[in-house]
Write a protein that holds these residues in place. Structure first.
Motif, mmCIF file in Angstrom:
data_model
loop_
_atom_site.group_PDB
_atom_site.id
_atom_site.type_symbol
_atom_site.label_atom_id
_atom_site.label_comp_id
_atom_site.label_asym_id
_atom_site.label_seq_id
_atom_site.Cartn_x
_atom_site.Cartn_y
_atom_site.Cartn_z
ATOM 1 N N ARG A 182 27.816 -54.583 -19.459
ATOM 2 C CA ARG A 182 29.190 -55.082 -19.651
ATOM 3 C C ARG A 182 30.190 -54.157 -18.960
ATOM 4 O O ARG A 182 31.138 -54.585 -18.327
ATOM 5 C CB ARG A 182 29.519 -55.170 -21.132
ATOM 6 C CG ARG A 182 28.973 -56.412 -21.814
ATOM 7 C CD ARG A 182 29.769 -56.717 -23.082
ATOM 8 N NE ARG A 182 30.044 -55.519 -23.872
ATOM 9 C CZ ARG A 182 29.256 -55.073 -24.868
ATOM 10 N NH1 ARG A 182 28.160 -55.724 -25.178
ATOM 11 N NH2 ARG A 182 29.570 -53.991 -25.537
ATOM 12 N N ASP A 183 29.941 -52.837 -19.056
ATOM 13 C CA ASP A 183 30.876 -51.864 -18.466
ATOM 14 C C ASP A 183 30.612 -51.637 -16.981
ATOM 15 O O ASP A 183 31.238 -50.778 -16.356
ATOM 16 C CB ASP A 183 30.777 -50.528 -19.217
ATOM 17 C CG ASP A 183 31.174 -50.682 -20.681
ATOM 18 O OD1 ASP A 183 31.818 -51.703 -20.986
ATOM 19 O OD2 ASP A 183 30.809 -49.815 -21.500
ATOM 20 N N SER B 42 25.751 -52.591 -23.268
ATOM 21 C CA SER B 42 27.094 -52.071 -22.978
ATOM 22 C C SER B 42 27.176 -51.553 -21.540
ATOM 23 O O SER B 42 28.193 -51.735 -20.868
ATOM 24 C CB SER B 42 27.469 -50.990 -23.979
ATOM 25 O OG SER B 42 26.489 -49.984 -23.949
#
Ligand SMILES: Cc1cc2nc3c(=O)[nH]c(=O)nc-3n(C[C@H](O)[C@H](O)[C@H](O)COP(=O)(O)OP(=O)(O)OC[C@H]3O[C@@H](n4cnc5c(N)ncnc54)[C@H](O)[C@@H]3O)c2cc1C
Length: 419
Positions: free
Chosen positions: A207-208, A204
């Motif tokens: 992705r972020d 994550s």
């Protein structure tokens, strides 16, 4: 007297060296390349400075060529770092040694290396033909007879040296053209895969884009199998990108990730990043605590900034559920221990790598069992030789692939001339 006719297909480092070696032996040599320039990949290697070779003894050099480096023992007797350095110095290209044995031209310009190779080939009478894609290699009764160009012109030959490279960075001309010609001669192509390539992750924080652009210096990254067995550790620099990890340490791990994903048939491979490889877990903990105990009112986030890059601090604290304002008087031992563990083994799941086209080097290639290591000649077809990245050989970046290309090229050229 008949002069051996040698045709070299491909004007990268392996093909240029093969042409030079064959011409030195008195052969009549034609080098054909489909590009409008020779040595296009060499010209962008080593950050445009051309990492010509690596100044290591042969046994050590082979350790840095994890893709079948041992096959090169014979070739390295003929051409090795010492001889490559002497070769270029003879051509007026002074070399300098940088970190980890990496050798570069003093000019810091890859073009000077490419020009020197072309100049030497011309001096030795090699006919250079650019903008001439080869379409087919001609075989008759288990022997090579020449090549057919796209223009349909046929170049007859007693020996053909295939130096067309792998399938990586195709705009440099390496589009894998040589593999079907080898297959037509009965050769096996082992599975091709990207090596020396960035790693991808669906974590994550990737992705972020939480850490995008952050560089870590002198870390150690370890690839594990699903049972927790260490597969490889590489030390060096690393960079978080919008898709995963790049930088020298990540690139070096890439082939192990590719092989482990294939072997385990799992969707991800675990890696850990040691942010403080020079310190033990205990030393990291003691060091942090001693800094903190001198400034007990300081928030943990400010202590952490002294230990790891600032941008990682919120992520690390969140991973151990520690409030960033925690002071020395209020910290929990377990949280601190977990935080130190994270600094020594920051975990990530790697889902794969960027494509073979984006890789610096192609893994896999012509099966080495079918090649004579002393001459680089095919064991299946007389007069057919291979050199460079088309072979199932790959090394780390750092001059190892280029050294392998020069060594196999020299060996192939030398023996092709004796057909
Ligand atoms: C960005 C980058 C950085 C790199 N850095 C390093 C490094 O630091 N250290 C290191 O060791 N290695 C490095 N490498 C890898 C190294 O450059 C290659 O391994 C090496 O160039 C392979 O040499 P080669 O002669 O086998 O093939 P290539 O250099 O790929 O040359 C193949 C030639 O064949 C020609 N050709 C292909 N098909 C045909 C056809 N049909 N007809 C005619 N000609 C054809 C192409 O036009 C090309 O000129 C790097 C690679 C890249 C992309």
């Amino acid at each position: 007297m008949h002069r051996t006719q040698v045709v070299v297909v491909g004007g990268g480092p392996s093909g240029l060296m093969a042409a030079i070696a064959a011409a030195e032996q008195g052969a009549s040599v034609t080098l054909v390349d489909k590009g409008n320039k020779l040595g296009r990949k060499l010209a962008i290697s080593g950050g445009g400075r051309c990492n010509v070779t690596n100044n290591k003894p042969i046994d050590e050099l082979i350790r840095f060529i994890p893709g079948n480096g041992r096959f090169l023992h014979s070739a390295f007797q003929h051409m090795n770092p010492e001889r490559i350095i002497a070769f270029f110095e003879r051509l007026g290209i002074a070399l300098k040694e940088e970190d980890h044995g990496r050798m570069f031209p003093v000019s810091d310009k890859a073009k000077s290396v490419v020009d020197a190779l072309i100049g030497e080939a011309v001096r030795l009478g090699v006919t250079l033909r650019i903008n001439e894609p080869v379409e087919q290699v001609i075989y008759v009764d288990d022997a090579v007879k020449g090549v057919r160009l796209k223009s349909q012109e046929v170049l007859p030959a007693d020996a053909v040296i295939l130096a067309t490279g792998g399938r990586s960075v195709p705009h440099t001309g390496s589009t894998g053209d040589g593999y079907p010609w080898a297959e037509a001669a009965g050769h096996t192509i082992t599975e091709l895969y990207p090596t020396e390539v960035p790693l991808t992750s669906n974590a994550s924080f990737i992705r972020d884009k939480v850490l995008q652009g952050l560089s870590l210096r002198d870390i150690a990254i370890t690839v594990w199998n699903e049972k927790g067995k260490k597969l490889i550790t590489h030390e060096g620099d690393l960079i978080f990108t919008h898709f995963g990890l790049s930088g020298p340490a990540a690139l070096r791990c890439s082939q192990f990730v590719v092989k482990e994903l294939k072997r385990s048939k799992r969707e991800t491979v675990p890696v850990t990043i040691d942010l403080k490889p020079e310190l033990s877990l205990d030393a990291v903990s003691q060091w942090g605590l001693s800094v903190w105990s001198k400034e007990p009112k300081k928030a943990v986030k400010n202590i952490m900034k002294q230990m790891v890059p600032e941008r990682m601090v919120p992520l690390l604290l969140a991973m151990v559920n520690m409030d960033d304002s925690t002071t020395h008087d209020h910290f929990q031992k377990k949280q601190w221990a977990d935080l130190c563990e994270l600094m020594k083994a920051f975990p990530m799941k790697i889902s794969g790598t960027r494509s073979i086209e984006e890789a610096f080097v192609t893994g896999g290639g012509i099966h080495l069992k079918e090649i004579n290591p002393k001459s680089m000649e095919s064991k299946l077809t007389r007069g057919l030789f291979f050199c460079g990245e088309i072979l199932d050989i790959h090394g780390y970046t750092g001059g190892y692939n280029i050294t392998a290309a020069f060594a196999t090229g020299y060996t192939a050229g030398h023996h092709a001339a004796q057909q």
